[in-house]
Design an enzyme around this catalytic site. Structure first.
Site, short mmCIF file in Angstrom:
data_model
loop_
_atom_site.label_atom_id
_atom_site.label_comp_id
_atom_site.label_asym_id
_atom_site.label_seq_id
_atom_site.Cartn_x
_atom_site.Cartn_y
_atom_site.Cartn_z
N TRP A 134 -8.13 3.92 -27.38
CA TRP A 134 -8.58 5.17 -26.78
C TRP A 134 -9.99 5.54 -27.24
O TRP A 134 -10.28 5.50 -28.44
CB TRP A 134 -7.59 6.29 -27.17
CG TRP A 134 -8.05 7.67 -26.83
CD1 TRP A 134 -7.91 8.32 -25.65
CD2 TRP A 134 -8.72 8.59 -27.71
NE1 TRP A 134 -8.45 9.57 -25.73
CE2 TRP A 134 -8.96 9.76 -26.98
CE3 TRP A 134 -9.14 8.51 -29.04
CZ2 TRP A 134 -9.60 10.87 -27.54
CZ3 TRP A 134 -9.78 9.60 -29.60
CH2 TRP A 134 -10.00 10.77 -28.84
N SER A 138 -4.27 -0.09 -30.39
CA SER A 138 -3.94 1.32 -30.21
C SER A 138 -3.34 1.58 -28.83
O SER A 138 -2.39 0.91 -28.42
CB SER A 138 -5.19 2.17 -30.47
OG SER A 138 -4.88 3.53 -30.58
N ASP A 150 -1.75 3.40 -41.49
CA ASP A 150 -2.15 3.86 -40.16
C ASP A 150 -1.56 5.24 -39.90
O ASP A 150 -0.34 5.39 -39.79
CB ASP A 150 -1.67 2.87 -39.11
CG ASP A 150 -2.27 3.09 -37.74
OD1 ASP A 150 -2.56 4.25 -37.39
OD2 ASP A 150 -2.44 2.10 -37.00
N HIS A 162 -5.88 2.45 -39.28
CA HIS A 162 -5.83 2.18 -37.84
C HIS A 162 -6.97 1.27 -37.37
O HIS A 162 -6.77 0.41 -36.52
CB HIS A 162 -5.89 3.52 -37.09
CG HIS A 162 -5.46 3.44 -35.65
ND1 HIS A 162 -4.26 2.90 -35.24
CD2 HIS A 162 -6.09 3.86 -34.52
CE1 HIS A 162 -4.16 2.99 -33.93
NE2 HIS A 162 -5.26 3.56 -33.46
#
Length: 264
Positions: free
Chosen positions: A31, A96, A215, A244
């Site tokens: 994203w 992700s 994460d 992450h």
């Protein structure tokens, strides 16, 4: 030569980076990130004899901005990239929220062009109803992204890739701010409100799940381990002490793990 832009309807196109030679790996950014986030990983993979392709999602990076941020539409964008480049035996590496794009692609378009899937810090298979997340919380987040994106970045950039130099954090923040604001909000809504459980359970090709145990964007238990439990015969690889932004903090290790699964 591969085209730099893949047509996606009148006046619209997806920007593509296509480096090196060898077995093809398509790297899908999460994203609000675009293909640039994979740069170091791509170079390591090229050195290992792998061809790397990274495209900017609709509304991200150098791609144009058109309606269609749901997973069906984004999966069709991926299909266009694979078809125009005429790729076969592809390894999809999805970070992700891009995990949902790759998984939905397999449901909608099948596995004819794809040899394996590697999920990196993938969000899901569900967000709402897990870890206390409610639809109202999603609405609040999307409202903040719409009206105070810089404030959200300031609060969240450090946990994405702890210990990253300030200049790299500024670069990643600029990447988010450069996105279409509509894409930022609507793709986040897609990630949060989708349920990929059925799609994941139907995957019938080799899958590796790479996930950091620090994460906070996609917690290991509700994302990485949840996918490992949903996808038949998936292989879960846990990076201890990693957050992450794996391709930012551990690009070489990630490239080695990908190359090991792609090259003979």
């Amino acid at each position: 030569m591969s085209p730099a832009f893949i047509p996606r309807g009148p006046g619209h196109a997806l920007f593509v980076r296509d480096w090196g030679e060898g077995p093809p790996v398509v790297l899908m950014a999460g994203w609000a990130m675009d293909g640039r986030i994979w740069g170091e990983t791509m170079l390591h993979l090229n050195a290992a004899g792998v061809r790397t392709i990274a495209y900017d999602r609709n509304g991200h990076g150098r791609s144009t901005d058109r309606p269609g941020y749901d997973y069906d539409s984004l999966a069709d964008d991926l299909a266009s990239v694979l078809d125009v480049l005429d790729l076969d035996g592809v390894t999809l590496v999805a970070h992700s929220g891009a995990g949902g794009e790759a998984i939905r692609y397999l449901r909608r378009h099948g596995r004819a062009r794809v040899a394996r899937l590697i999920l990196v810090g993938a969000t899901g298979p569900r967000v709402v109803g897990v870890d206390g997340i409610t639809p109202d919380m999603v609405d609040g987040l999307c409202g903040q992204l719409a009206s105070d994106l810089s404030g959200w970045i300031d609060a969240n950039i450090e946990p994405f890739a702890p210990g990253t130099p300030e200049r790299i954090n500024d670069w990643m923040a600029a990447m988010v701010l450069d996105c279409s604001r509509r894409a930022v909000v609507e793709f986040q809504r897609t990630i949060a409100l989708s349920d990929l459980s059925t799609d994941a359970a139907a995957i019938d090709l080799p899958v590796t799940i790479i996930h950091g145990d620090r994460d906070v964007s996609a917690p290991l238990d509700s994302s990485g381990r949840a996918y490992a439990a949903s996808i038949p015969a998936a292989d879960l690889v846990v990076y201890d002490g990693v957050a992450h932004g794996v391709m930012v903090t551990h690009a070489y290790r990630l490239a080695c793990d990908v190359a090991r699964r792609v090259t003979p």
